[in-house]
Design a protein around this motif. Structure first.
Motif, PDB file in Angstrom:
ATOM      1  N   LEU A 105       0.868  -1.174   0.000  1.00  0.00           N
ATOM      2  CA  LEU A 105       0.000   0.000   0.000  1.00  0.00           C
ATOM      3  C   LEU A 105       0.906   1.225   0.000  1.00  0.00           C
ATOM      4  N   ARG A 106       0.963   1.864  -1.114  1.00  0.00           N
ATOM      5  CA  ARG A 106       1.811   3.053  -1.240  1.00  0.00           C
ATOM      6  C   ARG A 106       0.964   4.222  -1.714  1.00  0.00           C
ATOM      7  N   GLY A 107       1.244   5.369  -1.136  1.00  0.00           N
ATOM      8  CA  GLY A 107       0.570   6.575  -1.587  1.00  0.00           C
ATOM      9  C   GLY A 107       1.148   7.028  -2.906  1.00  0.00           C
ATOM     10  N   ASN A 108       0.419   7.884  -3.581  1.00  0.00           N
ATOM     11  CA  ASN A 108       0.830   8.413  -4.869  1.00  0.00           C
ATOM     12  C   ASN A 108       1.400   9.808  -4.658  1.00  0.00           C
ATOM     13  N   ALA A 109       2.710   9.963  -4.918  1.00  0.00           N
ATOM     14  CA  ALA A 109       3.368  11.254  -4.705  1.00  0.00           C
ATOM     15  C   ALA A 109       2.780  12.338  -5.603  1.00  0.00           C
ATOM     16  N   ASP A 110       2.360  11.964  -6.822  1.00  0.00           N
ATOM     17  CA  ASP A 110       1.768  12.947  -7.718  1.00  0.00           C
ATOM     18  C   ASP A 110       0.474  13.517  -7.149  1.00  0.00           C
ATOM     19  N   LEU A 111      -0.261  12.698  -6.403  1.00  0.00           N
ATOM     20  CA  LEU A 111      -1.497  13.189  -5.807  1.00  0.00           C
ATOM     21  C   LEU A 111      -1.225  14.187  -4.692  1.00  0.00           C
ATOM     22  N   SER A 112      -0.065  14.119  -4.066  1.00  0.00           N
ATOM     23  CA  SER A 112       0.275  15.120  -3.048  1.00  0.00           C
ATOM     24  C   SER A 112       0.328  16.505  -3.685  1.00  0.00           C
ATOM     25  N   ARG A 113       0.897  16.585  -4.875  1.00  0.00           N
ATOM     26  CA  ARG A 113       0.949  17.866  -5.594  1.00  0.00           C
ATOM     27  C   ARG A 113      -0.472  18.289  -5.997  1.00  0.00           C
ATOM     28  N   THR A 114      -1.269  17.326  -6.413  1.00  0.00           N
ATOM     29  CA  THR A 114      -2.653  17.611  -6.784  1.00  0.00           C
ATOM     30  C   THR A 114      -3.423  18.165  -5.594  1.00  0.00           C
ATOM     31  N   VAL A 115      -3.209  17.595  -4.416  1.00  0.00           N
ATOM     32  CA  VAL A 115      -3.875  18.083  -3.203  1.00  0.00           C
ATOM     33  C   VAL A 115      -3.519  19.544  -2.963  1.00  0.00           C
ATOM     34  N   GLU A 116      -2.259  19.883  -3.110  1.00  0.00           N
ATOM     35  CA  GLU A 116      -1.826  21.272  -2.915  1.00  0.00           C
ATOM     36  C   GLU A 116      -2.509  22.201  -3.917  1.00  0.00           C
ATOM     37  N   ARG A 117      -2.638  21.759  -5.153  1.00  0.00           N
ATOM     38  CA  ARG A 117      -3.280  22.582  -6.178  1.00  0.00           C
ATOM     39  C   ARG A 117      -4.771  22.744  -5.894  1.00  0.00           C
ATOM     40  N   ILE A 118      -5.410  21.686  -5.433  1.00  0.00           N
ATOM     41  CA  ILE A 118      -6.836  21.770  -5.092  1.00  0.00           C
ATOM     42  C   ILE A 118      -7.027  22.746  -3.941  1.00  0.00           C
ATOM     43  N   GLU A 119      -6.161  22.672  -2.933  1.00  0.00           N
ATOM     44  CA  GLU A 119      -6.257  23.602  -1.799  1.00  0.00           C
ATOM     45  C   GLU A 119      -6.111  25.044  -2.259  1.00  0.00           C
ATOM     46  N   ARG A 120      -5.197  25.288  -3.198  1.00  0.00           N
ATOM     47  CA  ARG A 120      -5.001  26.639  -3.725  1.00  0.00           C
ATOM     48  C   ARG A 120      -6.266  27.108  -4.445  1.00  0.00           C
ATOM     49  N   LEU A 121      -6.837  26.241  -5.253  1.00  0.00           N
ATOM     50  CA  LEU A 121      -8.053  26.607  -5.975  1.00  0.00           C
ATOM     51  C   LEU A 121      -9.217  26.831  -5.016  1.00  0.00           C
ATOM     52  N   GLU A 122      -9.288  26.044  -3.962  1.00  0.00           N
ATOM     53  CA  GLU A 122     -10.334  26.257  -2.956  1.00  0.00           C
ATOM     54  C   GLU A 122     -10.221  27.661  -2.357  1.00  0.00           C
ATOM     55  N   ARG A 123      -8.996  28.081  -2.078  1.00  0.00           N
ATOM     56  CA  ARG A 123      -8.798  29.437  -1.534  1.00  0.00           C
ATOM     57  C   ARG A 123      -9.217  30.498  -2.546  1.00  0.00           C
ATOM     58  N   ILE A 124      -8.882  30.287  -3.814  1.00  0.00           N
ATOM     59  CA  ILE A 124      -9.245  31.252  -4.853  1.00  0.00           C
ATOM     60  C   ILE A 124     -10.759  31.384  -4.950  1.00  0.00           C
ATOM     61  N   VAL A 125     -11.461  30.267  -4.971  1.00  0.00           N
ATOM     62  CA  VAL A 125     -12.922  30.299  -5.076  1.00  0.00           C
ATOM     63  C   VAL A 125     -13.528  30.930  -3.821  1.00  0.00           C
TER      64      VAL A 125
END
Length: 139
Positions: A105-125
């Motif tokens: 069971l390994r996490g996806n490192a690319d999704l960590s970056r995606t999470v950061e981008r989603i958080e940024r977009l949440e702040r923008i909205v």
């Protein structure tokens, strides 16, 4: 931004999620609500982003690292190091799903970056910032 802008952003994000191989995440995210029926497109976008972020966190290496840190903190200092997780599948499960005996069971490192981008977009909205800034964040 107006309601059409929020709808357009939501549609764009959904397309990008599916193009990125996250079709199942997108489907899971929209399960339980219909963005077309929402009277508040901005609220629908915010809810979609929040659920998408939570789902991505569950699959990201961020969650794996947090869990590993908690386990390491709980162990005695002289215990063997914990490097990751794996599930040991019994014979019935292996046969049913075509799995190996041990499934890492390994996490996806690319999704960590995606999470950061989603958080940024949440702040923008949430802040109602300019449409151009929201679009460039996802390009």
């Amino acid at each position: 931004m107006d309601d059409n802008d929020y709808r357009e952003i939501l549609n764009h994000i959904r397309v990008r999620a599916r193009e990125s191989g996250l079709t199942d995440l997108d489907a899971l995210t929209v399960a339980g609500f219909d963005e077309e029926r929402s009277a508040e497109p901005r609220a629908t976008l915010q809810r979609y982003l929040a659920v998408l972020r939570e789902s991505a966190v569950l699959r990201s290496s961020q969650l794996e690292e947090r869990i590993l840190a908690l386990i390491r903190d709980a162990l005695a200092p002289d215990s063997l190091p914990i490097e990751g997780f794996e599930v040991v599948a019994d014979e019935r499960v292996r046969a049913s799903f075509g799995l190996d005996e041990r499934v890492p069971l390994r996490g996806n490192a690319d999704l960590s970056r995606t999470v950061e981008r989603i958080e940024r977009l949440e702040r923008i909205v949430a802040e109602g910032e300019a449409e151009g800034e929201a679009e460039t964040e996802w390009q």
